[in-house]
Design an enzyme around this catalytic site. Structure first.
Site, mmCIF file in Angstrom:
data_model
loop_
_atom_site.group_PDB
_atom_site.id
_atom_site.type_symbol
_atom_site.label_atom_id
_atom_site.label_comp_id
_atom_site.label_asym_id
_atom_site.label_seq_id
_atom_site.Cartn_x
_atom_site.Cartn_y
_atom_site.Cartn_z
ATOM 1 N N ASP A 7 16.651 104.170 130.301
ATOM 2 C CA ASP A 7 16.884 105.524 129.780
ATOM 3 C C ASP A 7 18.319 105.588 129.269
ATOM 4 O OD1 ASP A 7 16.633 108.243 129.195
ATOM 5 O OD2 ASP A 7 17.345 108.859 131.168
ATOM 6 N N SER A 8 18.590 106.566 128.406
ATOM 7 C CA SER A 8 19.971 106.745 127.945
ATOM 8 C C SER A 8 20.867 107.271 129.067
ATOM 9 C CB SER A 8 20.007 107.712 126.759
ATOM 10 O OG SER A 8 19.423 108.935 127.130
ATOM 11 N N CYS A 70 12.728 107.364 128.183
ATOM 12 C CA CYS A 70 13.642 108.128 127.328
ATOM 13 C C CYS A 70 12.881 108.502 126.075
ATOM 14 C CB CYS A 70 14.842 107.249 126.980
ATOM 15 S SG CYS A 70 15.931 107.926 125.711
ATOM 16 N N GLU A 150 20.986 118.778 135.295
ATOM 17 C CA GLU A 150 22.060 117.832 135.642
ATOM 18 C C GLU A 150 23.099 118.470 136.557
ATOM 19 O OE1 GLU A 150 23.638 115.417 132.522
ATOM 20 O OE2 GLU A 150 21.700 114.441 132.237
ATOM 21 N N CYS A 180 10.593 115.785 128.037
ATOM 22 C CA CYS A 180 11.964 115.401 128.398
ATOM 23 C C CYS A 180 11.919 115.018 129.861
ATOM 24 C CB CYS A 180 12.929 116.570 128.188
ATOM 25 S SG CYS A 180 14.605 116.243 128.793
ATOM 26 N N HIS A 182 14.009 115.130 132.122
ATOM 27 C CA HIS A 182 14.685 116.015 133.077
ATOM 28 C C HIS A 182 13.738 117.108 133.609
ATOM 29 C CE1 HIS A 182 18.334 114.321 131.318
ATOM 30 N NE2 HIS A 182 19.040 114.880 132.270
#
Lengths: 245, 245
Positions: A7-8, A70, A150, A180, A182
């Site tokens: 992932d980034s 990602c 985050e 996404c 997240h």
């Protein structure tokens, strides 16, 4: 079996969580390119070039499969990665679309796709879904969810106000694709806000693809290692929190 | 007089806005390193290296002064930049601290410093203020304001809930230093929430330094050009909105 997960940044840890719960690999090597996150705003050639560098990194570990956790890499670099390795490379967009398909065959379902601005603007979920015959697709960028997650904000007034803003025109929806990595951390909030709509979650989607296409079975235990191109301690701290390690 | 204004992204446009209002230069060259934003999470050597590359870029324009409209560069790269050029290099941290000093001489003032996590963790506003004798300093990272402002959210429920979260333990404050160039866009909201507390704003602080230390006087008109290392159209669109161009 040993899997690489790329992932980034830290978002891909939600995919790791799903894979860990099912114990599908003996070992997982996670690599987050945290020095260059976010990939979303970068152009296609840059994303391909960074992804090929990550592939080189994974060559140190003799992995059997590369999982792209990602959306930006899944959107733009899967083909180029697959050209440069003999191991399978699987991504969250393909698996998410297949998971949606196995979740509902009704081509008239109202499908909501949410993700970062870059993912939504790439239009790839929409294009793949339309290829499969789905017609009622609404895509909404919901970028503020990323920094909130985050910061460790998974519910409460800020998430609620962001949902009110982003979902103000959503009338009826049968499925919501969390485009996404997240977003699984606020999956319950999103589903509740959208009247209990079923969510499609990248981690579960990858697990489903691993079980069906590659026939992976549970092992006794999974060893996991974390690597980051910058600030590995932060990645390990987030992993501890999100994965309850 | 021709000024270069450097930021890692679009935030520095608020500094440009203040300088434009005072017409202190004949020409302004703005450069945002939007391909590599944000600088905050990057290490000191990386920030120095990127800043020196920006200095090379500005050498194309024969500028008379370089204004660093970025807290991360101001924190870590001003000295190195100044070593590599004969023109003055001025930054938002130095100017912000001086503006605070000219705003209140009372060393017992309750001073609140807000900024990104990187800026607050660098502790530089706090250190400079303590050197000047100020003792009652509280620093709070307020990172969610950045993506909110970048999404065009300048007031309303999301800003309100973020302020409730970040300022929940703030009892009394006499001055608030906006230690991030995005925050002037929500300056009125922050001041109102903190019972009308006076704000110290990087743009106004830079203007004050330009007028006092360099004795700059208004000119007839300022020409402005925008450059970005990635997606210059986005920078120009944000500039149009924020600067009412």
């Amino acid at each position: 079996m040993r899997a690489g997960v790329f992932d980034s940044g830290v978002g891909g840890l939600t995919v790791v969580k799903s894979i860990l719960e099912e114990k599908l690999f003996d070992e997982i090597i996670y690599y987050g390119d945290t020095a260059r996150v976010p990939y979303g705003p970068k152009d296609k050639n840059t994303i391909i070039s960074y992804s090929l560098e990550a592939l080189e990194f994974f060559k140190n570990f003799d992995i059997d499969m590369l999982i792209i956790a990602c959306n930006s890499v899944s959107a733009y670099a899967i083909d180029e990665l697959q050209k440069n390795t003999t191991i399978p490379v699987i991504g969250v967009i393909e698996s998410g679309v297949l998971a949606l398909k196995s979740s509902t065959d009704d081509k008239n379902s109202d499908i909501l796709v949410i993700g970062t601005s870059a993912t939504i603007n790439s239009n790839l979920y929409d294009a793949h879904l339309r290829q499969l015959g789905y017609e009622n697709i609404v895509s909404i960028p919901t970028p503020l969810f990323v920094p909130m997650v985050e910061e460790g904000i998974f519910d409460g007034a800020l998430i609620e106000e962001a949902m009110k803003l982003y979902f103000k025109d959503v009338k009826k929806t049968d499925r919501v694709i969390l485009g996404c990595t997240h977003f699984p951390l606020i999956e319950n909030e999103i589903s509740r806000f959208l009247n209990g709509t079923k969510t499609i979650h990248s981690g579960d989607a990858i697990v489903q693809l691993l079980k069906t296409r590659y026939d992976l079975k549970p092992v006794a235990d999974t060893k996991i290692s974390f690597f980051a191109s910058s600030n590995p301690d932060n990645l390990k701290n987030v992993a501890k929190k999100w994965l309850n390690l």
